[in-house]
Design a protein around this motif. Structure first.
Motif, PDB file in Angstrom:
ATOM      1  N   LEU A  35      33.505  34.709  52.953  1.00 19.99           N
ATOM      2  CA  LEU A  35      33.983  34.892  51.584  1.00 19.99           C
ATOM      3  C   LEU A  35      34.727  36.210  51.428  1.00 19.99           C
ATOM      4  CD1 LEU A  35      34.167  34.122  48.607  1.00 19.99           C
ATOM      5  CD2 LEU A  35      31.838  35.008  48.299  1.00 19.99           C
ATOM      6  N   LEU A  36      34.262  37.247  52.111  1.00 14.96           N
ATOM      7  CA  LEU A  36      34.921  38.553  51.987  1.00 14.96           C
ATOM      8  C   LEU A  36      36.384  38.474  52.415  1.00 14.96           C
ATOM      9  CD1 LEU A  36      34.530  41.534  51.301  1.00 14.96           C
ATOM     10  CD2 LEU A  36      33.878  41.928  53.685  1.00 14.96           C
ATOM     11  N   ALA A  37      36.658  37.768  53.515  1.00 19.44           N
ATOM     12  CA  ALA A  37      38.041  37.609  53.969  1.00 19.44           C
ATOM     13  C   ALA A  37      38.849  36.810  52.953  1.00 19.44           C
ATOM     14  CB  ALA A  37      38.070  36.909  55.325  1.00 19.44           C
ATOM     15  N   GLN A  38      38.241  35.799  52.363  1.00 18.58           N
ATOM     16  CA  GLN A  38      38.941  34.987  51.363  1.00 18.58           C
ATOM     17  C   GLN A  38      39.290  35.816  50.129  1.00 18.58           C
ATOM     18  OE1 GLN A  38      36.828  31.329  50.518  1.00 18.58           O
ATOM     19  NE2 GLN A  38      36.209  31.104  52.646  1.00 18.58           N
ATOM     20  N   ILE A  39      38.385  36.705  49.744  1.00 14.13           N
ATOM     21  CA  ILE A  39      38.648  37.554  48.575  1.00 14.13           C
ATOM     22  C   ILE A  39      39.865  38.434  48.816  1.00 14.13           C
ATOM     23  CG2 ILE A  39      37.752  39.479  47.208  1.00 14.13           C
ATOM     24  CD1 ILE A  39      34.942  38.284  47.596  1.00 14.13           C
ATOM     25  N   TYR A  40      39.912  39.081  49.965  1.00 17.22           N
ATOM     26  CA  TYR A  40      41.045  39.961  50.269  1.00 17.22           C
ATOM     27  C   TYR A  40      42.351  39.168  50.372  1.00 17.22           C
ATOM     28  CZ  TYR A  40      38.272  44.165  51.211  1.00 17.22           C
ATOM     29  OH  TYR A  40      37.471  45.269  51.087  1.00 17.22           O
ATOM     30  N   LEU A  41      42.317  38.052  51.087  1.00 20.98           N
ATOM     31  CA  LEU A  41      43.537  37.264  51.286  1.00 20.98           C
ATOM     32  C   LEU A  41      44.062  36.695  49.972  1.00 20.98           C
ATOM     33  CD1 LEU A  41      42.655  35.368  54.593  1.00 20.98           C
ATOM     34  CD2 LEU A  41      44.303  37.219  54.301  1.00 20.98           C
ATOM     35  N   PHE A  42      43.147  36.166  49.147  1.00 20.57           N
ATOM     36  CA  PHE A  42      43.612  35.559  47.900  1.00 20.57           C
ATOM     37  C   PHE A  42      44.123  36.635  46.943  1.00 20.57           C
ATOM     38  CE2 PHE A  42      43.229  34.271  43.526  1.00 20.57           C
ATOM     39  CZ  PHE A  42      43.744  32.979  43.524  1.00 20.57           C
TER      40      PHE A  42
ATOM     41  N   VAL B 203      47.866  35.854  47.954  1.00 19.16           N
ATOM     42  CA  VAL B 203      48.139  34.700  47.095  1.00 19.16           C
ATOM     43  C   VAL B 203      48.196  35.118  45.633  1.00 19.16           C
ATOM     44  CG1 VAL B 203      47.337  32.413  46.390  1.00 19.16           C
ATOM     45  CG2 VAL B 203      47.020  33.167  48.758  1.00 19.16           C
ATOM     46  N   GLY B 204      47.216  35.913  45.196  1.00 19.32           N
ATOM     47  CA  GLY B 204      47.200  36.342  43.803  1.00 19.32           C
ATOM     48  C   GLY B 204      48.424  37.164  43.433  1.00 19.32           C
ATOM     49  N   THR B 205      48.816  38.069  44.325  1.00 17.86           N
ATOM     50  CA  THR B 205      50.009  38.887  44.065  1.00 17.86           C
ATOM     51  C   THR B 205      51.264  38.028  44.040  1.00 17.86           C
ATOM     52  OG1 THR B 205      48.972  40.786  45.149  1.00 17.86           O
ATOM     53  CG2 THR B 205      51.366  40.835  44.908  1.00 17.86           C
ATOM     54  N   ALA B 206      51.349  37.049  44.958  1.00 10.52           N
ATOM     55  CA  ALA B 206      52.528  36.179  45.025  1.00 10.52           C
ATOM     56  C   ALA B 206      52.694  35.334  43.772  1.00 10.52           C
ATOM     57  CB  ALA B 206      52.437  35.278  46.256  1.00 10.52           C
ATOM     58  N   TRP B 207      51.575  34.911  43.151  1.00  8.32           N
ATOM     59  CA  TRP B 207      51.635  34.013  42.006  1.00  8.32           C
ATOM     60  C   TRP B 207      51.245  34.692  40.698  1.00  8.32           C
ATOM     61  CZ3 TRP B 207      54.021  29.526  42.691  1.00  8.32           C
ATOM     62  CH2 TRP B 207      54.158  29.059  44.003  1.00  8.32           C
ATOM     63  N   GLY B 208      51.209  36.003  40.680  1.00  3.83           N
ATOM     64  CA  GLY B 208      51.038  36.744  39.437  1.00  3.83           C
ATOM     65  C   GLY B 208      49.642  36.739  38.855  1.00  3.83           C
TER      66      GLY B 208
ATOM     67  N   ARG C   1      41.669  40.927  37.553  1.00  3.45           N
ATOM     68  CA  ARG C   1      40.680  40.899  38.637  1.00  3.45           C
ATOM     69  C   ARG C   1      39.520  39.957  38.338  1.00  3.45           C
ATOM     70  NH1 ARG C   1      41.524  45.329  42.157  1.00  3.45           N
ATOM     71  NH2 ARG C   1      43.225  46.655  41.409  1.00  3.45           N
ATOM     72  N   LEU C   2      39.127  39.888  37.093  1.00  3.99           N
ATOM     73  CA  LEU C   2      38.032  38.990  36.727  1.00  3.99           C
ATOM     74  C   LEU C   2      38.443  37.537  36.905  1.00  3.99           C
ATOM     75  CD1 LEU C   2      35.229  38.478  35.599  1.00  3.99           C
ATOM     76  CD2 LEU C   2      36.193  38.702  33.286  1.00  3.99           C
ATOM     77  N   VAL C   3      39.627  37.193  36.421  1.00  2.00           N
ATOM     78  CA  VAL C   3      40.127  35.822  36.586  1.00  2.00           C
ATOM     79  C   VAL C   3      40.267  35.488  38.062  1.00  2.00           C
ATOM     80  CG1 VAL C   3      42.104  34.297  36.183  1.00  2.00           C
ATOM     81  CG2 VAL C   3      41.291  35.799  34.360  1.00  2.00           C
ATOM     82  N   ALA C   4      40.823  36.431  38.821  1.00  2.00           N
ATOM     83  CA  ALA C   4      40.972  36.207  40.262  1.00  2.00           C
ATOM     84  C   ALA C   4      39.615  36.001  40.926  1.00  2.00           C
ATOM     85  CB  ALA C   4      41.691  37.389  40.901  1.00  2.00           C
ATOM     86  N   GLY C   5      38.619  36.780  40.520  1.00  2.00           N
ATOM     87  CA  GLY C   5      37.285  36.644  41.093  1.00  2.00           C
ATOM     88  C   GLY C   5      36.676  35.284  40.824  1.00  2.00           C
ATOM     89  N   VAL C   6      36.829  34.797  39.603  1.00  2.00           N
ATOM     90  CA  VAL C   6      36.293  33.475  39.260  1.00  2.00           C
ATOM     91  C   VAL C   6      37.008  32.387  40.053  1.00  2.00           C
ATOM     92  CG1 VAL C   6      36.072  31.769  37.407  1.00  2.00           C
ATOM     93  CG2 VAL C   6      35.514  34.164  36.960  1.00  2.00           C
TER      94      VAL C   6
ATOM     95  N   SER D 218      32.957  43.131  44.112  1.00  2.00           N
ATOM     96  CA  SER D 218      33.061  44.580  43.913  1.00  2.00           C
ATOM     97  C   SER D 218      34.161  45.184  44.794  1.00  2.00           C
ATOM     98  CB  SER D 218      31.718  45.251  44.228  1.00  2.00           C
ATOM     99  OG  SER D 218      31.338  45.025  45.573  1.00  2.00           O
ATOM    100  N   VAL D 219      34.538  44.489  45.883  1.00  2.00           N
ATOM    101  CA  VAL D 219      35.568  45.040  46.775  1.00  2.00           C
ATOM    102  C   VAL D 219      36.945  45.018  46.120  1.00  2.00           C
ATOM    103  CG1 VAL D 219      34.280  44.372  48.839  1.00  2.00           C
ATOM    104  CG2 VAL D 219      36.023  42.811  47.932  1.00  2.00           C
ATOM    105  N   ILE D 220      37.114  44.226  45.067  1.00  2.00           N
ATOM    106  CA  ILE D 220      38.376  44.255  44.320  1.00  2.00           C
ATOM    107  C   ILE D 220      38.155  44.849  42.934  1.00  2.00           C
ATOM    108  CG2 ILE D 220      39.493  42.378  45.583  1.00  2.00           C
ATOM    109  CD1 ILE D 220      38.762  40.486  43.266  1.00  2.00           C
ATOM    110  N   ALA D 221      37.056  45.625  42.813  1.00  2.00           N
ATOM    111  CA  ALA D 221      36.768  46.417  41.602  1.00  2.00           C
ATOM    112  C   ALA D 221      36.525  45.576  40.363  1.00  2.00           C
ATOM    113  CB  ALA D 221      37.891  47.416  41.354  1.00  2.00           C
ATOM    114  N   VAL D 222      35.909  44.411  40.521  1.00  2.00           N
ATOM    115  CA  VAL D 222      35.404  43.682  39.362  1.00  2.00           C
ATOM    116  C   VAL D 222      34.100  44.366  38.963  1.00  2.00           C
ATOM    117  CG1 VAL D 222      34.519  41.469  38.507  1.00  2.00           C
ATOM    118  CG2 VAL D 222      36.468  41.526  40.080  1.00  2.00           C
TER     119      VAL D 222
END
Length: 261
Positions: free
Chosen positions: A108-115, A119-124, A128-133, A205-209
């Motif tokens: 999951l940790l790798a998926q969080i960083y990659l997305f 992916v998240g940056t590419a698609w706007g 961080r909360l929405v991305a986490g969910v 928490s690694v993406i500061a949620v």
């Protein structure tokens, strides 16, 4: 004389015997941990709880909200994927199969960083909360798909044939035959999955949620109380997940999940 802390195979212990056994085990675990603290000379201090109780409560509530929101979204993902794995359209079947294998086969940790960062940056997706969910939902959706698929394949084909024989339509068969059994088979596992989501949300928490783990990391940095804050963090997660584990066990017994035909 029979040992009061033994039971016969298949026998359920009485409430008093079970409670006493749990107390003994808890005392041993706490005693071992306390002895370990004494050996390394660590003195625990929980004074920060009163000082930061509002922030801790906010982090706790956000953790629960993330877990519940992710469970609802992952159900919306997992149900169609479970059906798609049995599709007669091969691209659909293989797409669902690849999705499940990728999500379950990578951390999951790798998926969080990659997305989040690709992916998240590419698609706007900047929130961080929405991305986490979204990340937790996609990750857990694969596990829910396997839970549902296993429940579907365990259904007795004879019951479906009997439903057709008495003139049930496809919708009636789904409503009166498939759905009740699917609920009884999946509800305990879904309750357990919610407990897993609560724990998995800590990795956000690694993406500061600012959920519970990130909150406690910030408190630890401010107070220099590493052991106290993380021990409290572990206790807070136990307070959230243990009731869910007991509910899951209750559903197993109530719905006869373990011995369902």
């Amino acid at each position: 004389m029979r040992n009061p802390f033994t039971v016969r195979p298949g026998e359920r212990p009485g409430p008093v015997k079970a409670a006493a056994s749990y107390l003994i085990v808890c005392a041993l675990v706490i005693g071992f941990f306390w002895l370990s603290l004494l050996q390394v000379g660590v003195a625990l201090d929980f004074g920060f709880v009163a000082q930061y109780h509002v922030r801790i409560l906010d982090g706790l509530l956000l953790t629960v909200q993330i877990a519940v929101g992710s469970l609802v979204a992952s159900l919306a993902i997992g149900l169609p994927v479970a059906v798609g794995q049995g599709s007669r359209i091969l691209p659909v079947r293989y797409l669902c199969d690849v999705y499940v294998k990728l999500m379950r086969g990578t951390p999951l940790l790798a998926q969080i960083y990659l997305f989040f960062y690709i992916v998240g940056t590419a698609w706007g997706v900047e929130n961080r909360l929405v991305a986490g969910v979204i990340i937790l939902s996609i990750f857990s959706g694969a596990y829910i798909a396997e839970i549902v698929r296993g429940s579907l394949t365990s259904l007795d084909a004879g019951q479906l044939e009997a439903a057709r024989a008495v003139g049930f339509t496809r919708r009636q068969t789904l409503r009166y035959v498939v759905a009740p059994q699917l609920v009884s088979r999946t509800l305990p596992a879904l309750t357990g999955q919610l407990a897993s989501m609560i724990k998995d949300s800590s990795l956000l928490s690694v993406i500061a949620v600012i959920e519970l783990t990130q909150t406690m990391q910030e408190i630890s940095s401010a107070t220099f109380n590493l052991f106290g804050t993380y021990l409290f963090l572990a206790g807070a997660y136990l307070a959230l997940t243990l009731p869910l584990m007991f509910v899951s066990r209750y559903f197993e017994r109530r719905l006869d999940y373990a011995h369902a035909d």
